[in-house]
Design a protein around this motif. Structure first.
Motif, mmCIF file in Angstrom:
data_model
loop_
_atom_site.group_PDB
_atom_site.id
_atom_site.type_symbol
_atom_site.label_atom_id
_atom_site.label_comp_id
_atom_site.label_asym_id
_atom_site.label_seq_id
_atom_site.Cartn_x
_atom_site.Cartn_y
_atom_site.Cartn_z
ATOM 1 N N GLN A 107 52.692 -60.959 112.558
ATOM 2 C CA GLN A 107 52.181 -61.492 113.423
ATOM 3 C C GLN A 107 51.298 -60.145 114.551
ATOM 4 O OE1 GLN A 107 55.695 -62.645 116.020
ATOM 5 N NE2 GLN A 107 55.500 -64.640 114.995
ATOM 6 N N SER A 108 50.160 -60.501 114.931
ATOM 7 C CA SER A 108 49.174 -59.697 115.912
ATOM 8 C C SER A 108 48.554 -58.583 114.972
ATOM 9 C CB SER A 108 49.917 -59.200 117.029
ATOM 10 O OG SER A 108 50.434 -60.106 117.882
ATOM 11 N N ALA A 109 48.806 -58.462 113.455
ATOM 12 C CA ALA A 109 47.926 -57.784 112.637
ATOM 13 C C ALA A 109 46.769 -58.159 112.439
ATOM 14 C CB ALA A 109 48.919 -57.450 111.420
ATOM 15 N N THR A 110 45.842 -57.127 111.904
ATOM 16 C CA THR A 110 44.424 -57.440 111.613
ATOM 17 C C THR A 110 44.520 -57.833 110.252
ATOM 18 O OG1 THR A 110 44.278 -55.299 110.735
ATOM 19 C CG2 THR A 110 43.512 -55.693 113.034
ATOM 20 N N THR A 111 45.496 -58.197 109.517
ATOM 21 C CA THR A 111 45.383 -58.669 108.277
ATOM 22 C C THR A 111 44.760 -59.851 107.849
ATOM 23 O OG1 THR A 111 47.448 -57.501 107.520
ATOM 24 C CG2 THR A 111 46.961 -58.873 106.222
ATOM 25 N N LYS A 112 45.475 -61.044 108.815
ATOM 26 C CA LYS A 112 44.798 -62.293 108.546
ATOM 27 C C LYS A 112 43.344 -62.483 108.834
ATOM 28 C CE LYS A 112 45.518 -66.853 110.642
ATOM 29 N NZ LYS A 112 45.945 -67.922 111.762
ATOM 30 N N LYS A 113 43.062 -61.910 109.826
ATOM 31 C CA LYS A 113 41.432 -61.985 110.251
ATOM 32 C C LYS A 113 40.500 -61.379 108.908
ATOM 33 C CE LYS A 113 37.711 -60.850 113.341
ATOM 34 N NZ LYS A 113 37.383 -60.001 114.766
ATOM 35 N N ALA A 114 40.986 -60.412 108.418
ATOM 36 C CA ALA A 114 40.240 -59.702 107.309
ATOM 37 C C ALA A 114 40.151 -60.450 106.356
ATOM 38 C CB ALA A 114 40.712 -58.277 107.003
ATOM 39 N N LEU A 115 41.578 -61.153 105.888
ATOM 40 C CA LEU A 115 41.714 -61.862 104.575
ATOM 41 C C LEU A 115 40.820 -63.138 104.788
ATOM 42 C CD1 LEU A 115 45.219 -61.266 103.334
ATOM 43 C CD2 LEU A 115 42.975 -60.422 102.496
ATOM 44 N N GLU A 116 40.665 -63.970 106.180
ATOM 45 C CA GLU A 116 40.081 -64.873 106.337
ATOM 46 C C GLU A 116 38.526 -64.827 105.991
ATOM 47 O OE1 GLU A 116 42.423 -67.306 109.838
ATOM 48 O OE2 GLU A 116 41.198 -65.884 110.215
ATOM 49 N N ALA A 176 52.685 -45.876 114.436
ATOM 50 C CA ALA A 176 53.211 -47.004 113.852
ATOM 51 C C ALA A 176 52.233 -47.791 113.203
ATOM 52 C CB ALA A 176 53.627 -48.192 114.979
ATOM 53 N N THR A 177 51.759 -47.203 111.945
ATOM 54 C CA THR A 177 50.620 -47.771 110.896
ATOM 55 C C THR A 177 49.669 -48.413 111.875
ATOM 56 O OG1 THR A 177 51.858 -49.561 110.632
ATOM 57 C CG2 THR A 177 52.179 -47.700 109.095
ATOM 58 N N PHE A 178 49.050 -48.003 112.954
ATOM 59 C CA PHE A 178 48.271 -48.581 114.063
ATOM 60 C C PHE A 178 46.958 -48.149 113.505
ATOM 61 C CE2 PHE A 178 48.475 -49.550 118.534
ATOM 62 C CZ PHE A 178 47.824 -50.828 118.523
ATOM 63 N N THR A 179 46.188 -49.186 112.994
ATOM 64 C CA THR A 179 44.813 -49.180 112.506
ATOM 65 C C THR A 179 43.888 -48.960 113.638
ATOM 66 O OG1 THR A 179 44.544 -51.627 112.257
ATOM 67 C CG2 THR A 179 44.976 -50.217 110.357
ATOM 68 N N ILE A 180 42.827 -48.217 113.758
ATOM 69 C CA ILE A 180 41.844 -48.227 114.896
ATOM 70 C C ILE A 180 40.631 -48.856 114.582
ATOM 71 C CG2 ILE A 180 40.254 -46.085 115.576
ATOM 72 C CD1 ILE A 180 42.078 -44.130 114.191
ATOM 73 N N THR A 181 40.512 -49.674 115.428
ATOM 74 C CA THR A 181 39.528 -50.776 115.478
ATOM 75 C C THR A 181 38.502 -50.508 116.912
ATOM 76 O OG1 THR A 181 40.495 -52.554 116.460
ATOM 77 C CG2 THR A 181 40.726 -52.251 114.125
ATOM 78 N N ASP A 182 37.189 -50.917 116.942
ATOM 79 C CA ASP A 182 36.384 -50.918 117.986
ATOM 80 C C ASP A 182 37.296 -51.580 119.138
ATOM 81 O OD1 ASP A 182 34.521 -49.331 116.937
ATOM 82 O OD2 ASP A 182 33.437 -50.732 115.972
ATOM 83 N N GLU A 183 37.924 -52.761 118.844
ATOM 84 C CA GLU A 183 38.339 -53.678 119.777
ATOM 85 C C GLU A 183 39.769 -53.065 120.305
ATOM 86 O OE1 GLU A 183 38.685 -57.029 122.295
ATOM 87 O OE2 GLU A 183 37.019 -56.569 120.673
ATOM 88 N N ARG A 184 40.494 -52.470 119.435
ATOM 89 C CA ARG A 184 41.634 -51.701 119.959
ATOM 90 C C ARG A 184 41.277 -50.472 120.968
ATOM 91 N NH1 ARG A 184 45.227 -52.246 114.826
ATOM 92 N NH2 ARG A 184 46.039 -54.357 115.118
ATOM 93 N N LYS A 185 40.211 -49.703 120.577
ATOM 94 C CA LYS A 185 39.789 -48.499 121.353
ATOM 95 C C LYS A 185 39.329 -49.016 122.806
ATOM 96 C CE LYS A 185 36.947 -46.879 118.021
ATOM 97 N NZ LYS A 185 35.920 -45.923 117.455
ATOM 98 N N LYS A 186 39.116 -50.337 123.013
ATOM 99 C CA LYS A 186 38.725 -50.832 124.297
ATOM 100 C C LYS A 186 39.924 -50.625 125.348
ATOM 101 C CE LYS A 186 35.011 -53.869 123.095
ATOM 102 N NZ LYS A 186 34.700 -55.434 123.001
ATOM 103 N N SER A 187 41.144 -50.939 124.801
ATOM 104 C CA SER A 187 42.416 -50.855 125.521
ATOM 105 C C SER A 187 43.200 -49.416 125.336
ATOM 106 C CB SER A 187 43.248 -51.950 125.039
ATOM 107 O OG SER A 187 42.730 -53.215 125.014
#
Length: 272
Positions: free
Chosen positions: A165-174, A117-128
């Motif tokens: 909600q809960s997407a990585t978009t906000k943090k990246a744009l901030e 589901a357009t799930f982006t791979i991040t180091d944080e998510r790979k922990k879970s």
């Protein structure tokens, strides 16, 4: 001398027996381990269906066609390929609509076996979660009304950005806004259609998400700016302890990339 030979023979026999037991024990242990791992796949086979969390509001990736009532798209076809690998039939898959906020919890509680589901791979998510090899890479795009007259993120200084909600978009744009010395406001909404509706009504000034997703929402009154931020890769996610399932999923993705099937699906769904 005869007695000594008898003792030597007995000792040799005991050693052979012990070695045999040790070998049998090791073999049994290995088999037991494989059995535990195989249970993940066997559970899906016993159920007779692969349960997959997908988007239903992202044209070309995962979208419920209002005319047919069917969920279709690139990630739908990808999920069917995994079902075929495990169950021998691509139709033996059950799709459940997810959002950026719900896909993780649904995977955690076992309601679904995997997420495509357009799930982006991040180091944080790979922990879970376990992630497959990436099958797509995209960056965050900005969809705005043509009437706004914006041509870059800098033109959105002080404006409100609609994000999921809960997407990585906000943090990246901030982070990007901080680099450019501008201030952005954010409105976190439940799904993409809701964000697009907010843009249409003027409640937000920009709809921000991966550019490939935005391509399904652009219309005559809107435009996708040229800016791209925080490029990330998509992968299929499964529970961290479901190692055998993760292995099978990755085999499918790898085989489809090598065979050119991924490229065919990109062409089929006209993904830019």
């Amino acid at each position: 001398m005869k007695l000594r030979k008898v003792f030597l023979a007995l000792g040799l026999g005991i050693c052979v027996m012990m070695a045999g037991c040790s070998s049998a024990s090791t073999s049994s242990s290995a088999t037991g381990s494989n059995t535990v791992e195989a249970k993940e796949i066997q559970a899906i086979k016993d159920r007779g269906v692969l349960k997959v969390g997908v988007k239903v509001d992202v044209p070309k990736y995962g979208y419920k066609n209002p005319q047919t009532g069917q969920i279709e798209g690139f990630e739908i076809d990808l999920s069917k390929a995994v079902a075929k690998k495990i169950l021998g039939d691509e139709s033996k898959v059950e799709f459940q609509g997810v959002t950026a906020k719900t896909r993780g919890p649904l995977l955690d509680n076992g309601e679904i076996d995997m997420v495509a589901a357009t799930f982006t791979i991040t180091d944080e998510r790979k922990k879970s979660y376990n992630f497959s090899d990436p099958y797509m890479k995209d960056g965050i795009g900005l969809l705005v009304k043509k009437s706004l007259g914006a041509s870059s993120l800098k033109d959105l200084d002080g404006k409100t950005i609609g994000v999921a909600q809960s997407a990585t978009t906000k943090k990246a744009l901030e982070e990007e806004a901080s680099k450019q010395g501008i201030t952005l406001k954010f409105s976190e909404l439940g799904g993409y259609p809701e964000i697009k509706a907010a843009l249409d009504s003027g409640r937000v000034d920009c709809f921000a998400v991966d550019a490939a997703i935005l391509n399904g929402y652009v219309d005559d009154s809107t435009v996708i700016l040229n800016d791209r931020y925080n490029p990330q890769e998509y992968g299929i996610a499964s529970k961290k302890d479901n190692t055998e399932l993760a292995k099978v999923i990755n085999e499918v993705v790898s085989e489809m990339k090598t065979s050119g099937e991924i490229d065919k699906l990109i062409k089929k769904w006209e993904i830019k």
